[in-house]
Design a protein around this motif. Sequence first.
Motif, mmCIF file in Angstrom:
data_model
loop_
_atom_site.group_PDB
_atom_site.id
_atom_site.type_symbol
_atom_site.label_atom_id
_atom_site.label_comp_id
_atom_site.label_asym_id
_atom_site.label_seq_id
_atom_site.Cartn_x
_atom_site.Cartn_y
_atom_site.Cartn_z
ATOM 1 N N PRO A 143 0.826 -1.210 0.000
ATOM 2 C CA PRO A 143 0.000 0.000 0.000
ATOM 3 C C PRO A 143 0.856 1.253 0.000
ATOM 4 C CG PRO A 143 -0.062 -1.088 2.146
ATOM 5 C CD PRO A 143 0.614 -2.028 1.203
ATOM 6 N N ALA A 144 0.272 2.347 -0.481
ATOM 7 C CA ALA A 144 1.037 3.592 -0.646
ATOM 8 C C ALA A 144 1.654 4.065 0.660
ATOM 9 C CB ALA A 144 0.137 4.673 -1.230
ATOM 10 N N SER A 145 1.015 3.773 1.791
ATOM 11 C CA SER A 145 1.508 4.247 3.084
ATOM 12 C C SER A 145 2.511 3.299 3.719
ATOM 13 C CB SER A 145 0.323 4.424 4.050
ATOM 14 O OG SER A 145 -0.326 3.172 4.250
ATOM 15 N N PHE A 146 2.810 2.207 3.045
ATOM 16 C CA PHE A 146 3.575 1.109 3.649
ATOM 17 C C PHE A 146 4.972 1.530 4.079
ATOM 18 C CE2 PHE A 146 6.076 -2.853 3.334
ATOM 19 C CZ PHE A 146 5.341 -3.632 4.190
ATOM 20 N N LYS A 147 5.586 2.459 3.343
ATOM 21 C CA LYS A 147 6.976 2.819 3.611
ATOM 22 C C LYS A 147 7.107 4.314 3.873
ATOM 23 C CE LYS A 147 8.897 -0.972 0.912
ATOM 24 N NZ LYS A 147 9.748 -1.537 1.959
ATOM 25 N N SER A 148 6.217 4.874 4.640
ATOM 26 C CA SER A 148 6.152 6.335 4.763
ATOM 27 C C SER A 148 6.939 6.903 5.943
ATOM 28 C CB SER A 148 4.693 6.781 4.873
ATOM 29 O OG SER A 148 4.077 6.196 6.008
ATOM 30 N N TYR A 149 7.439 6.080 6.892
ATOM 31 C CA TYR A 149 8.123 6.657 8.043
ATOM 32 C C TYR A 149 9.541 7.089 7.676
ATOM 33 C CZ TYR A 149 9.902 1.824 8.622
ATOM 34 O OH TYR A 149 10.475 0.585 8.427
ATOM 35 N N THR A 150 9.979 8.185 8.295
ATOM 36 C CA THR A 150 11.299 8.742 7.971
ATOM 37 C C THR A 150 12.108 9.082 9.219
ATOM 38 O OG1 THR A 150 10.419 10.997 7.857
ATOM 39 C CG2 THR A 150 10.466 9.738 5.799
ATOM 40 N N ASP A 151 11.595 8.790 10.425
ATOM 41 C CA ASP A 151 12.323 9.144 11.644
ATOM 42 C C ASP A 151 13.506 8.203 11.850
ATOM 43 O OD1 ASP A 151 11.182 7.047 14.035
ATOM 44 O OD2 ASP A 151 9.947 7.306 12.248
ATOM 45 N N LEU A 152 14.506 8.678 12.577
ATOM 46 C CA LEU A 152 15.759 7.950 12.737
ATOM 47 C C LEU A 152 15.577 6.619 13.451
ATOM 48 C CD1 LEU A 152 18.805 7.739 12.446
ATOM 49 C CD2 LEU A 152 19.047 9.144 14.508
ATOM 50 N N SER A 153 14.774 6.585 14.511
ATOM 51 C CA SER A 153 14.626 5.341 15.263
ATOM 52 C C SER A 153 14.005 4.246 14.407
ATOM 53 C CB SER A 153 13.787 5.571 16.522
ATOM 54 O OG SER A 153 12.465 5.972 16.197
ATOM 55 N N SER A 154 12.983 4.603 13.632
ATOM 56 C CA SER A 154 12.331 3.602 12.777
ATOM 57 C C SER A 154 13.256 3.141 11.667
ATOM 58 C CB SER A 154 11.043 4.182 12.182
ATOM 59 O OG SER A 154 10.145 4.574 13.196
ATOM 60 N N LEU A 155 13.962 4.083 11.039
ATOM 61 C CA LEU A 155 14.889 3.730 9.964
ATOM 62 C C LEU A 155 16.042 2.876 10.471
ATOM 63 C CD1 LEU A 155 15.124 7.096 7.986
ATOM 64 C CD2 LEU A 155 14.148 4.949 7.141
ATOM 65 N N SER A 156 16.477 3.132 11.699
ATOM 66 C CA SER A 156 17.608 2.392 12.260
ATOM 67 C C SER A 156 17.269 0.939 12.548
ATOM 68 C CB SER A 156 18.097 3.061 13.549
ATOM 69 O OG SER A 156 18.590 4.355 13.294
ATOM 70 N N ILE A 157 16.019 0.685 12.926
ATOM 71 C CA ILE A 157 15.607 -0.670 13.283
ATOM 72 C C ILE A 157 15.013 -1.402 12.089
ATOM 73 C CG2 ILE A 157 14.098 -2.057 14.770
ATOM 74 C CD1 ILE A 157 14.275 0.175 16.848
ATOM 75 N N ASN A 158 14.240 -0.687 11.281
ATOM 76 C CA ASN A 158 13.540 -1.299 10.150
ATOM 77 C C ASN A 158 13.855 -0.523 8.878
ATOM 78 O OD1 ASN A 158 11.665 -3.193 11.707
ATOM 79 N ND2 ASN A 158 11.184 -1.228 12.651
ATOM 80 N N ASN A 159 14.712 -1.066 8.058
ATOM 81 C CA ASN A 159 15.032 -0.373 6.817
ATOM 82 C C ASN A 159 13.839 -0.417 5.871
ATOM 83 O OD1 ASN A 159 16.394 0.888 4.715
ATOM 84 N ND2 ASN A 159 17.123 -1.058 3.894
ATOM 85 N N CYS A 160 13.240 0.730 5.604
ATOM 86 C CA CYS A 160 12.095 0.782 4.703
ATOM 87 C C CYS A 160 12.490 1.256 3.316
ATOM 88 C CB CYS A 160 11.015 1.687 5.283
ATOM 89 S SG CYS A 160 11.469 3.449 5.302
ATOM 90 N N ILE A 161 13.778 1.457 3.083
ATOM 91 C CA ILE A 161 14.249 1.997 1.805
ATOM 92 C C ILE A 161 14.752 0.855 0.937
ATOM 93 C CG2 ILE A 161 15.948 3.500 0.703
ATOM 94 C CD1 ILE A 161 15.849 5.150 3.376
ATOM 95 N N THR A 162 14.114 0.660 -0.200
ATOM 96 C CA THR A 162 14.522 -0.385 -1.131
ATOM 97 C C THR A 162 15.466 0.230 -2.146
ATOM 98 O OG1 THR A 162 12.374 -1.458 -0.844
ATOM 99 C CG2 THR A 162 13.689 -2.130 -2.749
ATOM 100 N N GLY A 163 16.704 -0.260 -2.166
ATOM 101 C CA GLY A 163 17.762 0.379 -2.945
ATOM 102 C C GLY A 163 17.436 0.564 -4.410
ATOM 103 N N CYS A 164 16.741 -0.393 -5.022
ATOM 104 C CA CYS A 164 16.453 -0.308 -6.452
ATOM 105 C C CYS A 164 15.371 0.720 -6.771
ATOM 106 C CB CYS A 164 16.074 -1.678 -7.006
ATOM 107 S SG CYS A 164 14.720 -2.490 -6.144
#
Length: 323
Positions: A143-164
């Motif tokens: 879903p469009a909202s699936f990867k919307s978080y950008t805060d440091l704590s969330s990014l540090s624990i759960n990588n939501c950025i797909t390199g491709c």
Amino acid sequence: MKSEVAIVMSTYNGSRYLREQIDSILAQDFKDWDLYIRDDMSSDNTSMILRDYEEKYDNIHVVENNNINLGAKRSFLKLVQFVDAKYYMFSDQDDFWLPNKVSLTLEAMKAAEEESSNMRIPVLVHTNYRIVDSKLAELRTPPASFKSYTDLSSLSINNCITGCTMMINQALKNLVGDVVDADSVGMHDWWFGLIANCFGTVSYLPQVTILYRQHEGNVVGANTGMADSGSGSKMKKILRGIRKNLRYYRKEFKRDSITARQIYYFREHYSEILTDDKKRELDVLYKGLIGGPRAGIALIKELKPQSRNKEVKWVMYYALITK
């Protein structure tokens, strides 16, 4: 004259889908790009395919590998240091880019730079994707909202950025520098996301720009939380999803895990330029991951990390407070 966008690709025994992927890049509606490909010592005919494309197209370049196998992470880190452009994109060898992928991502990148009022701050843009099988038949679309978080704590624990799906600007590339301890980096996209958060901005485009192929040869596959957890009733799928995610978090919430090591290394690597607030946040994160239940509770209360969906988030919280 260098192109506005440099696309970097690392290949390894990718001959099965490689031509289809490169052709999808050639079909982009935005044309001001160069593609740089480093083959990581393939044993199939990948190198022959690459040389064929290099001979036919002036904007496709095969990068010398010095007869060294680096692995995908190190290969991408090396490539981004080797090339020079205003913006950088990252291509897997087996996906399929939709014709407007580069133009849409570049538009979002320039909008993010303009919004920041400073072209010199690091910016990372990533997009949504459609998960497909080996023949590009659709399996599901997050879903469009699936990867919307950008805060440091969330990014540090759960990588939501797909390199491709990712594009970075020159300012972010300049901060990557020499990653000496690459073993303490999860993947290049995860590392770039932490840089963008701490020193610039992360922007998410919910539009699908890529067909993300899933097959038996994937180095890193798509992660959609509780989704796709096997056959059976809805309840059985949910229970399997809970167990799968709980196993993952119990493995990662330890001192020797890649999640904890990356946070520690990032804190040390950029200690001279991190703000005090970012240092404190990274310290809370690291203590929360390697410490006991009290440290886990403190992490949750202070930083409220998010995950891919609500169900996974509560599994993550449970793992943090029952260590």
